[in-house]
Design a protein around this motif. Structure first.
Motif, PDB file in Angstrom:
ATOM      1  N   GLU A  48       0.827  -1.208   0.000  1.00 14.15           N
ATOM      2  CA  GLU A  48       0.000   0.000   0.000  1.00 14.15           C
ATOM      3  C   GLU A  48       0.862   1.259   0.000  1.00 14.15           C
ATOM      4  OE1 GLU A  48      -3.431   0.251  -0.336  1.00 14.15           O
ATOM      5  OE2 GLU A  48      -3.102  -1.859  -0.843  1.00 14.15           O
ATOM      6  N   THR A  49       1.978   1.225   0.698  1.00 17.56           N
ATOM      7  CA  THR A  49       2.887   2.373   0.715  1.00 17.56           C
ATOM      8  C   THR A  49       3.442   2.608  -0.681  1.00 17.56           C
ATOM      9  OG1 THR A  49       3.494   1.952   3.009  1.00 17.56           O
ATOM     10  CG2 THR A  49       5.007   3.294   1.714  1.00 17.56           C
ATOM     11  N   ARG A  50       3.846   1.533  -1.320  1.00 22.29           N
ATOM     12  CA  ARG A  50       4.414   1.677  -2.667  1.00 22.29           C
ATOM     13  C   ARG A  50       3.381   2.133  -3.687  1.00 22.29           C
ATOM     14  NH1 ARG A  50       8.353  -3.591  -2.602  1.00 22.29           N
ATOM     15  NH2 ARG A  50      10.040  -2.588  -1.457  1.00 22.29           N
ATOM     16  N   LYS A  51       2.115   1.908  -3.440  1.00 22.58           N
ATOM     17  CA  LYS A  51       1.061   2.364  -4.341  1.00 22.58           C
ATOM     18  C   LYS A  51       0.694   3.832  -4.111  1.00 22.58           C
ATOM     19  CE  LYS A  51      -1.430  -2.026  -4.390  1.00 22.58           C
ATOM     20  NZ  LYS A  51      -2.724  -2.618  -4.005  1.00 22.58           N
ATOM     21  N   SER A  52       1.092   4.376  -2.979  1.00 28.60           N
ATOM     22  CA  SER A  52       0.649   5.719  -2.609  1.00 28.60           C
ATOM     23  C   SER A  52       1.272   6.789  -3.502  1.00 28.60           C
ATOM     24  CB  SER A  52       0.964   6.013  -1.146  1.00 28.60           C
ATOM     25  OG  SER A  52       2.352   6.211  -0.968  1.00 28.60           O
ATOM     26  N   PHE A  53       0.535   7.872  -3.638  1.00 33.49           N
ATOM     27  CA  PHE A  53       0.983   8.989  -4.459  1.00 33.49           C
ATOM     28  C   PHE A  53       2.241   9.621  -3.880  1.00 33.49           C
ATOM     29  CE2 PHE A  53       0.947  13.558  -5.353  1.00 33.49           C
ATOM     30  CZ  PHE A  53       1.046  13.529  -6.724  1.00 33.49           C
ATOM     31  N   SER A  54       2.274   9.812  -2.565  1.00 37.27           N
ATOM     32  CA  SER A  54       3.428  10.483  -1.960  1.00 37.27           C
ATOM     33  C   SER A  54       4.701   9.651  -2.117  1.00 37.27           C
ATOM     34  CB  SER A  54       3.162  10.785  -0.486  1.00 37.27           C
ATOM     35  OG  SER A  54       2.889   9.604   0.225  1.00 37.27           O
ATOM     36  N   TYR A  55       4.611   8.333  -2.014  1.00 30.70           N
ATOM     37  CA  TYR A  55       5.786   7.479  -2.213  1.00 30.70           C
ATOM     38  C   TYR A  55       6.280   7.592  -3.647  1.00 30.70           C
ATOM     39  CZ  TYR A  55       8.684   3.328  -2.765  1.00 30.70           C
ATOM     40  OH  TYR A  55       9.714   2.470  -3.053  1.00 30.70           O
ATOM     41  N   ARG A  56       5.358   7.525  -4.588  1.00 34.95           N
ATOM     42  CA  ARG A  56       5.760   7.603  -5.997  1.00 34.95           C
ATOM     43  C   ARG A  56       6.351   8.958  -6.343  1.00 34.95           C
ATOM     44  NH1 ARG A  56       1.551   4.155  -9.641  1.00 34.95           N
ATOM     45  NH2 ARG A  56       1.827   2.213  -8.529  1.00 34.95           N
ATOM     46  N   LEU A  57       5.773   9.997  -5.768  1.00 37.89           N
ATOM     47  CA  LEU A  57       6.293  11.339  -6.018  1.00 37.89           C
ATOM     48  C   LEU A  57       7.709  11.470  -5.439  1.00 37.89           C
ATOM     49  CD1 LEU A  57       5.802  14.195  -7.074  1.00 37.89           C
ATOM     50  CD2 LEU A  57       4.838  14.753  -4.828  1.00 37.89           C
ATOM     51  N   GLY A  58       7.904  11.027  -4.223  1.00 33.04           N
ATOM     52  CA  GLY A  58       9.228  11.077  -3.602  1.00 33.04           C
ATOM     53  C   GLY A  58      10.238  10.246  -4.366  1.00 33.04           C
ATOM     54  N   TYR A  59       9.803   9.085  -4.844  1.00 28.53           N
ATOM     55  CA  TYR A  59      10.687   8.222  -5.633  1.00 28.53           C
ATOM     56  C   TYR A  59      11.096   8.919  -6.924  1.00 28.53           C
ATOM     57  CZ  TYR A  59      12.516   3.871  -7.580  1.00 28.53           C
ATOM     58  OH  TYR A  59      13.333   2.904  -8.100  1.00 28.53           O
ATOM     59  N   LEU A  60      10.138   9.570  -7.559  1.00 24.71           N
ATOM     60  CA  LEU A  60      10.408  10.294  -8.802  1.00 24.71           C
ATOM     61  C   LEU A  60      11.380  11.446  -8.560  1.00 24.71           C
ATOM     62  CD1 LEU A  60       9.692  10.650 -11.817  1.00 24.71           C
ATOM     63  CD2 LEU A  60       7.898  12.215 -11.071  1.00 24.71           C
ATOM     64  N   ILE A  61      11.162  12.190  -7.491  1.00 23.33           N
ATOM     65  CA  ILE A  61      12.016  13.346  -7.192  1.00 23.33           C
ATOM     66  C   ILE A  61      13.450  12.913  -6.905  1.00 23.33           C
ATOM     67  CG2 ILE A  61      12.426  15.164  -5.473  1.00 23.33           C
ATOM     68  CD1 ILE A  61       9.365  15.465  -5.312  1.00 23.33           C
ATOM     69  N   THR A  62      13.624  11.769  -6.267  1.00 21.16           N
ATOM     70  CA  THR A  62      14.979  11.331  -5.899  1.00 21.16           C
ATOM     71  C   THR A  62      15.639  10.451  -6.954  1.00 21.16           C
ATOM     72  OG1 THR A  62      14.108   9.421  -4.708  1.00 21.16           O
ATOM     73  CG2 THR A  62      14.461  11.447  -3.434  1.00 21.16           C
ATOM     74  N   THR A  63      15.006  10.262  -8.087  1.00 22.70           N
ATOM     75  CA  THR A  63      15.567   9.411  -9.129  1.00 22.70           C
ATOM     76  C   THR A  63      16.900   9.960  -9.646  1.00 22.70           C
ATOM     77  OG1 THR A  63      13.391   8.662  -9.826  1.00 22.70           O
ATOM     78  CG2 THR A  63      15.162   8.391 -11.403  1.00 22.70           C
ATOM     79  N   ILE A  64      16.937  11.227  -9.975  1.00 25.89           N
ATOM     80  CA  ILE A  64      18.151  11.821 -10.539  1.00 25.89           C
ATOM     81  C   ILE A  64      19.294  11.806  -9.524  1.00 25.89           C
ATOM     82  CG2 ILE A  64      19.173  13.941 -11.465  1.00 25.89           C
ATOM     83  CD1 ILE A  64      16.416  14.437 -12.796  1.00 25.89           C
ATOM     84  N   PRO A  65      19.086  12.245  -8.266  1.00 23.52           N
ATOM     85  CA  PRO A  65      20.206  12.165  -7.308  1.00 23.52           C
ATOM     86  C   PRO A  65      20.701  10.730  -7.082  1.00 23.52           C
ATOM     87  CG  PRO A  65      18.495  13.589  -6.444  1.00 23.52           C
ATOM     88  CD  PRO A  65      17.965  12.960  -7.694  1.00 23.52           C
ATOM     89  N   ARG A  66      19.807   9.758  -7.108  1.00 22.85           N
ATOM     90  CA  ARG A  66      20.235   8.369  -6.937  1.00 22.85           C
ATOM     91  C   ARG A  66      21.057   7.916  -8.135  1.00 22.85           C
ATOM     92  NH1 ARG A  66      15.973   5.309  -7.255  1.00 22.85           N
ATOM     93  NH2 ARG A  66      14.385   6.896  -7.190  1.00 22.85           N
ATOM     94  N   LYS A  67      20.693   8.330  -9.322  1.00 22.08           N
ATOM     95  CA  LYS A  67      21.453   7.952 -10.531  1.00 22.08           C
ATOM     96  C   LYS A  67      22.839   8.588 -10.504  1.00 22.08           C
ATOM     97  CE  LYS A  67      18.120   5.995 -13.104  1.00 22.08           C
ATOM     98  NZ  LYS A  67      18.133   4.719 -13.697  1.00 22.08           N
TER      99      LYS A  67
END
Length: 73
Positions: A48-67
């Motif tokens: 359920e956490t992984r389906k949430s909007f806030s988790y996906r948004l945070g994941y998207l925002i941190t994609t570039i710094p993680r790369k």
């Protein structure tokens, strides 16, 4: 009065041990059941956490710094 032989004592002792092990087995099975329920609930919460909007948004925002942090990929 009946005389008790060594064989009868051994059988009686083994029956007591068997009853004790059967009780322990039942307790362990109950504990396994409760652990499985807890595991299923934790997996549900994670899903359920992984389906949430806030988790996906945070994941998207941190994609570039993680790369950028991972060299060679």
């Amino acid at each position: 009065m009946r005389e008790i032989s060594g064989k009868d004592l051994l059988i009686r002792d083994l029956k007591k041990k068997l009853r004790k092990l059967e009780i322990e087995n039942g307790e362990l099975r109950a504990e396994i059941g409760s652990i499985r329920k807890e595991r299923d609930y934790i997996q549900y919460c994670l899903d359920e956490t992984r389906k949430s909007f806030s988790y996906r948004l945070g994941y998207l925002i941190t994609t570039i710094p993680r790369k950028l942090r991972k060299p060679g990929k």
